[in-house]
Design an enzyme around this catalytic site. Sequence first.
Site, PDB file in Angstrom:
ATOM      1  N   PHE A 112     120.101 -97.516  32.625  1.00  0.00           N
ATOM      2  CA  PHE A 112     120.705 -98.102  33.297  1.00  0.00           C
ATOM      3  C   PHE A 112     122.715 -97.627  33.015  1.00  0.00           C
ATOM      4  O   PHE A 112     123.070 -97.674  34.474  1.00  0.00           O
ATOM      5  CB  PHE A 112     120.814 -99.558  31.603  1.00  0.00           C
ATOM      6  CG  PHE A 112     121.801-100.293  31.622  1.00  0.00           C
ATOM      7  CD1 PHE A 112     122.398-100.869  32.408  1.00  0.00           C
ATOM      8  CD2 PHE A 112     123.076-100.471  30.798  1.00  0.00           C
ATOM      9  CE1 PHE A 112     123.710-101.380  33.261  1.00  0.00           C
ATOM     10  CE2 PHE A 112     123.604-101.095  30.543  1.00  0.00           C
ATOM     11  CZ  PHE A 112     124.405-101.500  31.862  1.00  0.00           C
ATOM     12  N   VAL A 113     122.858 -97.245  31.933  1.00  0.00           N
ATOM     13  CA  VAL A 113     124.449 -96.699  32.246  1.00  0.00           C
ATOM     14  C   VAL A 113     124.478 -95.491  33.326  1.00  0.00           C
ATOM     15  O   VAL A 113     125.232 -95.041  34.352  1.00  0.00           O
ATOM     16  CB  VAL A 113     124.645 -96.234  31.271  1.00  0.00           C
ATOM     17  CG1 VAL A 113     126.086 -95.732  31.164  1.00  0.00           C
ATOM     18  CG2 VAL A 113     125.290 -97.924  30.259  1.00  0.00           C
ATOM     19  N   ASP A 157     112.434 -83.581  29.299  1.00  0.00           N
ATOM     20  CA  ASP A 157     113.132 -84.217  28.386  1.00  0.00           C
ATOM     21  C   ASP A 157     114.154 -83.580  27.470  1.00  0.00           C
ATOM     22  O   ASP A 157     113.536 -81.862  27.325  1.00  0.00           O
ATOM     23  CB  ASP A 157     110.924 -84.228  27.125  1.00  0.00           C
ATOM     24  CG  ASP A 157     111.570 -85.215  26.076  1.00  0.00           C
ATOM     25  OD1 ASP A 157     113.189 -85.176  25.600  1.00  0.00           O
ATOM     26  OD2 ASP A 157     110.710 -85.812  25.627  1.00  0.00           O
ATOM     27  N   LEU A 172     123.356 -88.576  28.352  1.00  0.00           N
ATOM     28  CA  LEU A 172     123.406 -89.937  27.699  1.00  0.00           C
ATOM     29  C   LEU A 172     122.176 -90.083  26.994  1.00  0.00           C
ATOM     30  O   LEU A 172     121.796 -91.322  27.172  1.00  0.00           O
ATOM     31  CB  LEU A 172     123.785 -90.388  29.225  1.00  0.00           C
ATOM     32  CG  LEU A 172     125.016 -90.924  29.127  1.00  0.00           C
ATOM     33  CD1 LEU A 172     125.936 -89.928  29.330  1.00  0.00           C
ATOM     34  CD2 LEU A 172     125.188 -92.212  30.764  1.00  0.00           C
ATOM     35  N   LYS A 190     114.636 -87.409  17.508  1.00  0.00           N
ATOM     36  CA  LYS A 190     114.573 -86.340  17.882  1.00  0.00           C
ATOM     37  C   LYS A 190     114.823 -85.700  19.134  1.00  0.00           C
ATOM     38  O   LYS A 190     115.389 -84.950  19.534  1.00  0.00           O
ATOM     39  CB  LYS A 190     113.317 -85.553  17.824  1.00  0.00           C
ATOM     40  CG  LYS A 190     112.183 -85.407  16.560  1.00  0.00           C
ATOM     41  CD  LYS A 190     110.982 -84.752  17.298  1.00  0.00           C
ATOM     42  CE  LYS A 190     110.713 -83.919  17.928  1.00  0.00           C
ATOM     43  NZ  LYS A 190     108.717 -83.717  18.331  1.00  0.00           N
ATOM     44  N   THR A 191     114.954 -86.991  19.824  1.00  0.00           N
ATOM     45  CA  THR A 191     116.791 -86.996  21.067  1.00  0.00           C
ATOM     46  C   THR A 191     117.697 -86.877  20.631  1.00  0.00           C
ATOM     47  O   THR A 191     118.181 -86.092  21.410  1.00  0.00           O
ATOM     48  CB  THR A 191     115.926 -88.547  21.693  1.00  0.00           C
ATOM     49  OG1 THR A 191     114.399 -88.497  21.658  1.00  0.00           O
ATOM     50  CG2 THR A 191     116.553 -88.527  23.000  1.00  0.00           C
ATOM     51  N   TYR A 244     118.539 -95.148  15.346  1.00  0.00           N
ATOM     52  CA  TYR A 244     119.210 -94.735  16.019  1.00  0.00           C
ATOM     53  C   TYR A 244     120.802 -94.218  15.412  1.00  0.00           C
ATOM     54  O   TYR A 244     121.580 -93.775  16.019  1.00  0.00           O
ATOM     55  CB  TYR A 244     119.705 -95.442  16.793  1.00  0.00           C
ATOM     56  CG  TYR A 244     119.961 -96.130  17.811  1.00  0.00           C
ATOM     57  CD1 TYR A 244     120.469 -95.333  19.153  1.00  0.00           C
ATOM     58  CD2 TYR A 244     121.448 -96.673  18.403  1.00  0.00           C
ATOM     59  CE1 TYR A 244     120.802 -94.973  20.278  1.00  0.00           C
ATOM     60  CE2 TYR A 244     122.853 -96.992  19.381  1.00  0.00           C
ATOM     61  CZ  TYR A 244     121.709 -96.368  20.266  1.00  0.00           C
ATOM     62  OH  TYR A 244     123.426 -96.005  21.041  1.00  0.00           O
ATOM     63  N   LYS A 248     123.215 -90.309  16.251  1.00  0.00           N
ATOM     64  CA  LYS A 248     123.306 -90.614  16.718  1.00  0.00           C
ATOM     65  C   LYS A 248     124.987 -89.916  15.758  1.00  0.00           C
ATOM     66  O   LYS A 248     125.853 -88.881  15.906  1.00  0.00           O
ATOM     67  CB  LYS A 248     124.500 -91.909  17.298  1.00  0.00           C
ATOM     68  CG  LYS A 248     123.542 -92.893  18.810  1.00  0.00           C
ATOM     69  CD  LYS A 248     124.068 -91.584  19.856  1.00  0.00           C
ATOM     70  CE  LYS A 248     122.779 -91.789  21.049  1.00  0.00           C
ATOM     71  NZ  LYS A 248     122.942 -91.040  22.040  1.00  0.00           N
ATOM     72  N   GLN A 261     132.871 -73.981  16.002  1.00  0.00           N
ATOM     73  CA  GLN A 261     131.914 -72.883  15.893  1.00  0.00           C
ATOM     74  C   GLN A 261     131.892 -72.067  16.681  1.00  0.00           C
ATOM     75  O   GLN A 261     132.228 -70.417  16.964  1.00  0.00           O
ATOM     76  CB  GLN A 261     131.205 -72.502  14.638  1.00  0.00           C
ATOM     77  CG  GLN A 261     130.079 -70.839  14.446  1.00  0.00           C
ATOM     78  CD  GLN A 261     128.654 -71.185  13.860  1.00  0.00           C
ATOM     79  OE1 GLN A 261     128.949 -72.076  12.898  1.00  0.00           O
ATOM     80  NE2 GLN A 261     127.667 -70.766  14.332  1.00  0.00           N
TER      81      GLN A 261
END
Length: 415
Positions: A112-113, A157, A172, A190-191, A244, A248, A261
């Site tokens: 979408f975005v 992915d 995103l 994981k994402t 989620y 984040k 670092q």
Amino acid sequence: MKVTSSFMALAVKRFRYVFIGSIILALILIIFGRISKGEEDIDTQKRCYSDYHCRTDNGIFETMQNLIDQVVKPLQDRIEELEKRSIKKFPEVAELPEIERKRILITGGAGFVGSHLVDRLMSDGHEVTVADNFFTGRKRNVEHWIGHPNFEMINHDVVNPLMIEVDQIYHLACPASPPHYMYNPIKTIKTSSIGTLNMLGLARRVKARLLLASTSEVYGDPEEHPQNEEYWGHVNPIGPRACYDEGKRVAETMCYAYAKQENVEVRVARIFNTFGPRMHMNDGRVVSNFIIQSLKGEPITVFGSGKQTRSFQYVSDLVNGLIALMNSNISSPVNLGNPEEHTIMEFAEIIQGRIGGDSKIVNKEAVEDDPSRRKPDITKAKKNLNWEPVIPLSEGLDKTIAYFTEEVRLLQNKS
């Protein structure tokens, strides 16, 4: 009789070879546009060892030429006609000098975005690569750019490393609606974690600047109102939304660890509720739910009392904010949202009034860990980015309703 049979077999065999050879030769000559009467004469003369052979070969060649004229030439004309028809017209793109044209990677760019961000950056004249696994993204969101020399799309992915040369990375990639990120919470984690780690590693290798699309969910169910960037949040680390929210939060942590670092340039956008065309019909968010339910004449479902608040920004405003942040010198987190606050019940009534119909508003049991209030403090964005939302809620809703009206019509026609 035996001699005659052998002679006939030899003649047939010779004719077959001449026939096949002539077809191949003719096709080659057509491809390279070199068939001409003069060349035919020269080729014919070279093959003529006697008047008899000359007459025979000329006859075969004329037969082949007639066959080509009858079969191959119409096909060639048809192909040329189809090629002219299929010349794709792309949206207008600015021409930038090489020094200003950036190579930009957008993970989740078919979503979408992301797809709206692609439109803007392509129109500005940059070279854009989209990496998306199409879990929630759709190719149709960016299909109008497929084939453009400045655009590339990769089915990828982000939990797997990506080797590519870029100047900027808009990260995103991650399901952003509760039904999608709750569908596979481990994959969501994981994402946000491994995916972000891979993109930061890429940014370090190629010395690119990375912008992380974080979220207002890092504030959880806030105890401060409105929420500014200094607020640490109030998050349930083991609740249904934690995959989620905490994903984040750890992604932000990774960004600043790499900045300290490895000297990676990072930007972090904390995005508040956003709506507009290309939202997924089944994403379960307030705007899409209310609009689709109203268009179908179904009850508009409000979870809880409806007194919980949200702030909605139109997608083009968010895109402007993301680009402004990416190209700024602000490395600390920045809220991007609309400070105009509405209760969920008010919003349901607004949708109901704009669409009309017979849909009634009904209350259902409250969702676990649903934030009670959500409103961004965008003082930092105003001061440092010269950014604030400019699209009125009514205008954004009209565009979004028009989009979903067409989506619902297509769905009903299919069924």
